[in-house]
Scaffold this motif. Structure first.
Motif, PDB file in Angstrom:
ATOM      1  N   ARG A 203       0.718  -1.316   0.049  1.00  0.00           N
ATOM      2  CA  ARG A 203       0.081  -0.052  -0.084  1.00  0.00           C
ATOM      3  C   ARG A 203       0.867   1.181   0.079  1.00  0.00           C
ATOM      4  O   ARG A 203       0.597   2.305  -0.726  1.00  0.00           O
ATOM      5  CB  ARG A 203      -0.881  -0.119   1.362  1.00  0.00           C
ATOM      6  CG  ARG A 203      -2.109  -0.972   1.030  1.00  0.00           C
ATOM      7  CD  ARG A 203      -3.117  -0.941   2.127  1.00  0.00           C
ATOM      8  NE  ARG A 203      -4.016  -1.860   2.193  1.00  0.00           N
ATOM      9  CZ  ARG A 203      -4.066  -3.105   2.634  1.00  0.00           C
ATOM     10  NH1 ARG A 203      -3.000  -3.294   3.657  1.00  0.00           N
ATOM     11  NH2 ARG A 203      -5.109  -3.905   2.705  1.00  0.00           N
ATOM     12  N   PRO A 213      -4.627   2.586  -3.700  1.00  0.00           N
ATOM     13  CA  PRO A 213      -4.369   1.266  -3.336  1.00  0.00           C
ATOM     14  C   PRO A 213      -5.548   0.390  -3.719  1.00  0.00           C
ATOM     15  O   PRO A 213      -6.867   1.167  -3.225  1.00  0.00           O
ATOM     16  CB  PRO A 213      -3.882   1.282  -2.149  1.00  0.00           C
ATOM     17  CG  PRO A 213      -3.429   2.493  -1.501  1.00  0.00           C
ATOM     18  CD  PRO A 213      -4.153   3.431  -2.553  1.00  0.00           C
ATOM     19  N   ILE A 217      -5.217  -6.199  -1.719  1.00  0.00           N
ATOM     20  CA  ILE A 217      -3.925  -6.547  -2.328  1.00  0.00           C
ATOM     21  C   ILE A 217      -3.622  -8.098  -2.089  1.00  0.00           C
ATOM     22  O   ILE A 217      -3.554  -8.507  -0.913  1.00  0.00           O
ATOM     23  CB  ILE A 217      -3.144  -5.603  -1.600  1.00  0.00           C
ATOM     24  CG1 ILE A 217      -3.374  -4.113  -1.930  1.00  0.00           C
ATOM     25  CG2 ILE A 217      -1.619  -5.903  -2.314  1.00  0.00           C
ATOM     26  CD1 ILE A 217      -2.376  -3.072  -1.398  1.00  0.00           C
TER      27      ILE A 217
END
Length: 255
Positions: A203, A213, A217
């Protein structure tokens, strides 16, 4: 450097084994970002095989950079280069060109050169293993999140000591280039923070690139070598003694 959303960036590492495979894979898979993986290394390797001069290899590296910039600067998409400082024929001039073309620099390092060396030797062993043994991993250089962690093996202490010195040399050279050319514009990521919290570090990279972001993720890789080297080196007692005799015992204390 411009303060709008980054369209071009460069991940620079001293050589390898700094977590760059995890970062590039996560960027590609999380946000569909295009990354060219070590084009300067490919050109240097090809040039050495074909007997090109250093000047010719260097010229081709700059030509590839210009072509990448031209192909990606006006697409509206985000694109990056992953680069080994060790592979650059003219590192200072290459970095200056990156800056002039508007590439945002991400510097990736690993301060424990011994762990770099052990990780490199273990990866080379996987790459050179018989095909049947390689099938456990898609790539010998990065272990997928769902793949088996490579087991312990014997490590040649002399090779490790030589690699420690090489990693230190390339580490210092990269930091000198980054400081001189990029100054405060370079964002530096040290391996230990990436290893401790990959998602948070990724991030930070998105934010450094002035990108939003993603909510999730994906971390596609895991560590191939344990934090405790004794877990992955079958001849650890002899190995550690040789490392201490070479004046590198402080790296063992960090394990």
């Amino acid at each position: 450097m411009a303060e709008d959303t980054t369209r071009l960036f460069a991940i620079l590492m001293p050589w390898g084994r700094v977590g760059s495979n995890l970062v590039t894979a996560a960027l590609v898979e999380s946000a569909n970002i295009h990354i060219d993986n070590e084009p300067t290394t490919r050109l240097k390797t090809l040039g050495q095989q074909k007997g090109w001069s250093q000047e010719s290899i260097g010229a081709r590296q700059f030509e590839q950079l210009a072509a990448f910039h031209q192909a990606n600067c006006d697409t509206g998409d985000v694109a990056g280069l992953k680069l080994s400082h060790r592979s650059l024929i003219a590192p200072r001039e290459y970095a200056q060109t990156l800056r002039q073309l508007g590439f945002r620099p991400i510097i990736m390092v690993r301060n424990n050169f011994l762990k770099c060396a052990v990780s490199q030797l273990r990866a080379v062993a996987r790459a050179e293993a018989p095909f049947e043994q390689q099938r456990a991993w898609r790539s010998p250089w990065a272990v997928g999140a769902t793949e088996a962690k490579p087991g312990p093996m014997s490590i040649d202490s002399n090779k490790a000591i030589q690699l420690v010195r090489e990693f230190e040399q390339h580490h210092c050279a990269l930091l000198d280039t980054a400081s001189t050319v990029f100054g405060q514009d370079a964002v530096q990521i040290e391996y230990s923070e990436l290893s401790a919290d990959p998602a948070a570090t990724l991030r930070r990279i998105f934010i450094a690139l002035k990108l939003t972001p993603p909510k999730r993720i994906r971390v596609p890789h895991k560590k191939a070598t344990s934090d405790q080297l004794s877990e992955d080196i079958t001849n650890y007692t002899e190995f550690a003694a040789a490392i201490r005799a070479a004046g590198m015992g402080h790296f063992l204390a960090e394990c």
